[in-house]
Design an enzyme around this catalytic site. Sequence first.
Site, PDB file in Angstrom:
ATOM      1  N   GLY A  48       0.795  -1.227   0.000  1.00 27.94           N
ATOM      2  CA  GLY A  48       0.000   0.000   0.000  1.00 27.94           C
ATOM      3  C   GLY A  48       0.824   1.271   0.000  1.00 27.94           C
ATOM      4  O   GLY A  48       0.275   2.369  -0.067  1.00 27.94           O
ATOM      5  N   HIS A  49       2.149   1.176   0.053  1.00 27.93           N
ATOM      6  CA  HIS A  49       3.001   2.371   0.175  1.00 27.93           C
ATOM      7  C   HIS A  49       4.141   2.293  -0.810  1.00 27.93           C
ATOM      8  O   HIS A  49       5.271   2.034  -0.418  1.00 27.93           O
ATOM      9  CB  HIS A  49       3.536   2.471   1.599  1.00 27.93           C
ATOM     10  CG  HIS A  49       4.062   3.821   1.969  1.00 27.93           C
ATOM     11  ND1 HIS A  49       5.353   4.224   1.735  1.00 27.93           N
ATOM     12  CD2 HIS A  49       3.467   4.872   2.571  1.00 27.93           C
ATOM     13  CE1 HIS A  49       5.532   5.451   2.193  1.00 27.93           C
ATOM     14  NE2 HIS A  49       4.400   5.860   2.707  1.00 27.93           N
ATOM     15  N   PHE A  50       4.047   2.474  -1.969  1.00 27.76           N
ATOM     16  CA  PHE A  50       2.906   2.715  -2.855  1.00 27.76           C
ATOM     17  C   PHE A  50       2.973   1.648  -3.923  1.00 27.76           C
ATOM     18  O   PHE A  50       4.072   1.354  -4.387  1.00 27.76           O
ATOM     19  CB  PHE A  50       2.993   4.117  -3.459  1.00 27.76           C
ATOM     20  CG  PHE A  50       3.017   5.205  -2.414  1.00 27.76           C
ATOM     21  CD1 PHE A  50       1.832   5.636  -1.840  1.00 27.76           C
ATOM     22  CD2 PHE A  50       4.205   5.766  -1.979  1.00 27.76           C
ATOM     23  CE1 PHE A  50       1.837   6.643  -0.884  1.00 27.76           C
ATOM     24  CE2 PHE A  50       4.218   6.760  -1.018  1.00 27.76           C
ATOM     25  CZ  PHE A  50       3.035   7.205  -0.465  1.00 27.76           C
ATOM     26  N   VAL A  55       7.905   2.739  -1.697  1.00 28.55           N
ATOM     27  CA  VAL A  55       8.790   3.609  -0.931  1.00 28.55           C
ATOM     28  C   VAL A  55       8.729   3.179   0.530  1.00 28.55           C
ATOM     29  O   VAL A  55       7.638   2.976   1.074  1.00 28.55           O
ATOM     30  CB  VAL A  55       8.350   5.093  -1.067  1.00 28.55           C
ATOM     31  CG1 VAL A  55       9.170   5.991  -0.152  1.00 28.55           C
ATOM     32  CG2 VAL A  55       8.454   5.561  -2.510  1.00 28.55           C
TER      33      VAL A  55
END
Length: 145
Positions: A48-50, A55
């Site tokens: 989810g990041h990203f 990252v």
Amino acid sequence: MIIAITEIMDLIPHRYPFLLVDRVLKIDPNKSIIGIKNVTVNEPQFTGHFPARPVMPGVLMVESMAQLAAILVAKSLDSTKNKEVFLMSIENTKFRRIVQPGDTMHIHSVIDQQRANVWKFSSKVMVECEIAAESKFTAMIKDKM
């Protein structure tokens, strides 16, 4: 002195997916420590990041610095089996470079001050000889309940 992951797991309570120090490369008890975290795309935060451009979250870089400082405390005291390290404050945190899968974070922590059970540290994360993050921490060492 190199400290492998199995001993790290004896020194601090963190476990996957929140164990963010893979190895200690150098330690000078009561002074400083250098460790590494190999960042891989398989880690859960990258879903989810990203998704399009993974990252490393800054908060996890801060956590890796705090975990390394806790390892330094454990190796500086005679025994930490009946002790716990509690983070009291995080100050002057700066993020200077993106960390992404494939990078190796070289984490450095130095004891700035120790008074009784309160310890202060300066820490930084380096990637390819560049500062990725830096911060100052205060921690308290308490007896386990």
